[in-house]
Design a protein around this motif. Structure first.
Motif, PDB file in Angstrom:
ATOM      1  N   ARG A  80     -10.819  -4.565   1.530  1.00 43.21           N
ATOM      2  CA  ARG A  80     -10.246  -5.394   0.462  1.00 43.21           C
ATOM      3  C   ARG A  80     -11.037  -5.313  -0.839  1.00 43.21           C
ATOM      4  O   ARG A  80     -10.567  -5.793  -1.874  1.00 43.21           O
TER       5      ARG A  80
ATOM      6  N   TYR B 174       1.565  -5.591   6.483  1.00 45.31           N
ATOM      7  CA  TYR B 174       0.564  -4.772   5.814  1.00 45.31           C
ATOM      8  C   TYR B 174      -0.802  -5.459   5.911  1.00 45.31           C
ATOM      9  O   TYR B 174      -0.946  -6.620   5.517  1.00 45.31           O
ATOM     10  N   ASP B 175      -1.785  -4.713   6.410  1.00 40.97           N
ATOM     11  CA  ASP B 175      -3.130  -5.249   6.612  1.00 40.97           C
ATOM     12  C   ASP B 175      -4.128  -4.294   5.966  1.00 40.97           C
ATOM     13  O   ASP B 175      -4.304  -3.160   6.418  1.00 40.97           O
ATOM     14  N   THR B 176      -4.762  -4.717   4.886  1.00 38.34           N
ATOM     15  CA  THR B 176      -5.709  -3.878   4.147  1.00 38.34           C
ATOM     16  C   THR B 176      -6.997  -3.695   4.935  1.00 38.34           C
ATOM     17  O   THR B 176      -7.523  -4.653   5.506  1.00 38.34           O
TER      18      THR B 176
ATOM     19  N   THR C  44      -3.636  -5.483  -0.465  1.00 43.43           N
ATOM     20  CA  THR C  44      -2.176  -5.336  -0.368  1.00 43.43           C
ATOM     21  C   THR C  44      -1.638  -5.960   0.911  1.00 43.43           C
ATOM     22  O   THR C  44      -0.594  -5.557   1.421  1.00 43.43           O
ATOM     23  N   ASP C  45      -2.355  -6.948   1.452  1.00 43.28           N
ATOM     24  CA  ASP C  45      -1.848  -7.670   2.619  1.00 43.28           C
ATOM     25  C   ASP C  45      -0.501  -8.318   2.279  1.00 43.28           C
ATOM     26  O   ASP C  45      -0.297  -8.838   1.179  1.00 43.28           O
TER      27      ASP C  45
ATOM     28  N   ASN D  33      -5.687   3.216   2.981  1.00 44.58           N
ATOM     29  CA  ASN D  33      -6.491   1.999   3.118  1.00 44.58           C
ATOM     30  C   ASN D  33      -5.684   0.860   3.749  1.00 44.58           C
ATOM     31  O   ASN D  33      -5.728  -0.268   3.288  1.00 44.58           O
ATOM     32  N   SER D  34      -4.974   1.164   4.824  1.00 48.04           N
ATOM     33  CA  SER D  34      -4.093   0.121   5.371  1.00 48.04           C
ATOM     34  C   SER D  34      -3.733   0.371   6.823  1.00 48.04           C
ATOM     35  O   SER D  34      -3.687   1.521   7.284  1.00 48.04           O
TER      36      SER D  34
ATOM     37  N   PRO E 273       0.811  -1.212   0.000  1.00 52.53           N
ATOM     38  CA  PRO E 273       0.000   0.000   0.000  1.00 52.53           C
ATOM     39  C   PRO E 273       0.848   1.267   0.000  1.00 52.53           C
ATOM     40  O   PRO E 273       1.995   1.243   0.436  1.00 52.53           O
TER      41      PRO E 273
END
Length: 441
Positions: free
Chosen positions: A380, A375-377, A385-386, A350-351, A346
């Motif tokens: 989704r 990285y945790d979206t 982009t996890d 959005n993350s 990302p």
């Protein structure tokens, strides 16, 4: 395909900028005036085993490319007796990219250009207004690099796209990763207050960067600077964009207002580092957005090699506009992961991102670092982009004129582009490598 407004700032900008100021070659000096010649040259070699779908022009496979730029010019100042001093600078910058172009496809390796980078004049008050301290008034105009706080919102105008998008319409001349060009095209800046206590900045900034939709904005800051740390407020009123070049998200900048509260320092505890910022955005036609981070670090000063360990958690809402963020404190700020932050995403929107950093100094002129990112979206449906990334790097100051910075990264996305991510063809681990040389006089 994952889509986002993309902002890129060099992870080398601060290091090179500081070194350049120290290493300027003095052409003339007396008690009241100075004239310096400045040279800054950076060259990098890059390879990514995987490509990314951000630009829409690449296929599955790898990319190898090279980037470089040379900035050269003059700077000086002139004392005005008891009326402070005048100062200014003028510099040209020649940049280019070679090879395949970067792994996101923003450049194609054919970019070359020479343009004016710095052209500004200013006045400092000296001891003329003693109530505000030495140089308590600083007024400047022209084309120059501008930073606010630690770069969470503004750290120069450094998005350097190439010919890979829109038939080259956003081309700025190459050196995408190195972010060769950093100056805002038009500025008027009034700085009030000295180096300590209460101080403020009032600024008008106008970008000529098409990738930034030629954004115009007014910026105001209020800070209190003390030995234990700095606390600051920032207000940004983005008043205009060029609709011809604006993405749907950038169109919301026309009338958008951003407010932030930030703090950084050691709170009076030696070896401790604390930092945080909260930013709130009011957009004219969509929901409000926000972003924030908290960071803490500790230097084990009595241990061999003085290791520094840090942790940071940052969160960026689904439609948050990253504006002009960039490097201020080394690798990872605010460029979170050399693969994810440059090519895969990302891009600080959005993350939720976690970062753990460790640095050691085995020699006085050598720093060795390791960074881990998760990285945790958040949404989704906007793209996934996890993933995770580990970067290992060395900062070697060979002498006062040369720095060498090798880096190796391993990036693991959860999803391929076909599954809603950005990595083309697979979700395998990507081994990424770069070697950057920077010289300055």
């Amino acid at each position: 395909m994952y889509k986002s407004p993309l902002l890129h700032l060099s992870t080398l900008a601060l290091l090179v900028s500081a070194a350049t100021q120290v290493g300027a070659y003095e052409l003339y000096a007396d008690d009241n005036s100075h004239l310096n010649a400045n040279l800054e040259a950076v060259f990098g070699v890059f390879h990514s085993q995987e490509n990314y779908a951000i630009s829409g022009r690449l296929n599955e496979g790898s990319s190898s490319w090279r980037e470089g730029y040379i900035k050269y010019g003059l700077s000086g100042d002139q004392g005005l007796g008891g009326a402070g001093s005048a100062y200014g600078a003028f510099a040209l910058l020649s940049s280019g990219s070679w090879g395949d172009g970067d792994a996101a496809g923003f450049s194609d390796g054919s970019e070359r250009t020479t343009k004016i980078e710095d052209a500004y004049l200013g006045w400092r008050s000296g001891n003329l207004i003693q109530a505000l301290g030495e140089n308590g008034v600083d007024l400047s105009f022209g084309r120059q690099n501008i930073s606010v706080g630690d770069g969470f919102l503004i750290q120069g105008d450094s998005l350097n796209l190439g010919k890979g998008l829109a038939d080259g319409e956003f081309n700025r001349g190459g050196a995408y990763y190195l972010a060769a060009r950093k100056s805002f095209d038009q500025t008027a800046v009034l700085r009030l207050g000295g180096q300590e206590g209460w101080r403020s900045d009032l600024m008008w900034l106008k970008s000529d960067n098409r990738a930034q939709a030629k954004t115009e904005m007014y910026v105001a800051t209020l800070e209190h600077v003390a030995e234990a740390g700095t606390v600051g407020l920032t207000y940004i009123d983005t008043t205009d964009v060029d609709e011809q070049y604006a993405s749907p998200a950038q169109l919301e900048r026309d009338g958008m207002k951003t407010y932030s509260l930030r703090a950084t320092g050691n709170a009076g505890v030696e070896n401790l580092f604390l930092s945080g910022e909260y930013a709130h955005q009011d957009k004219p036609h969509t929901a409000t957005e926000d972003a924030w981070y908290l960071e803490a670090g500790w230097t084990f000063a009595d241990v061999a090699w003085s290791p520094n360990l840090s942790y940071r958690y940052s969160r960026f809402s689904e439609g948050y506009d990253t504006l002009f963020y960039g490097l201020s404190r080394g690798f990872g700020t605010w460029f979170q992961g050399e693969v994810a932050g440059n090519y895969a995403g990302p891009f600080n929107t959005n993350s939720r991102i976690q970062k753990v950093g460790l640095t050691v100094s085995p020699l006085e002129n050598v720093n060795v670092g390791a960074l881990w990112f998760n990285y945790d979206t958040i949404d989704r449906d906007l793209g996934n982009t996890d993933g995770r990334e580990v970067d290992l790097y060395v900062e070697w100051t060979v002498n006062e004129h040369l720095m060498v910075m090798p880096l190796v990264g391993l990036y693991q996305p959860d999803k391929s582009a076909e599954q809603g991510g950005t990595q083309l063809g697979n979700n395998d681990s990507n081994l990424y490598a770069q070697l950057v040389f920077a010289t300055f006089f």
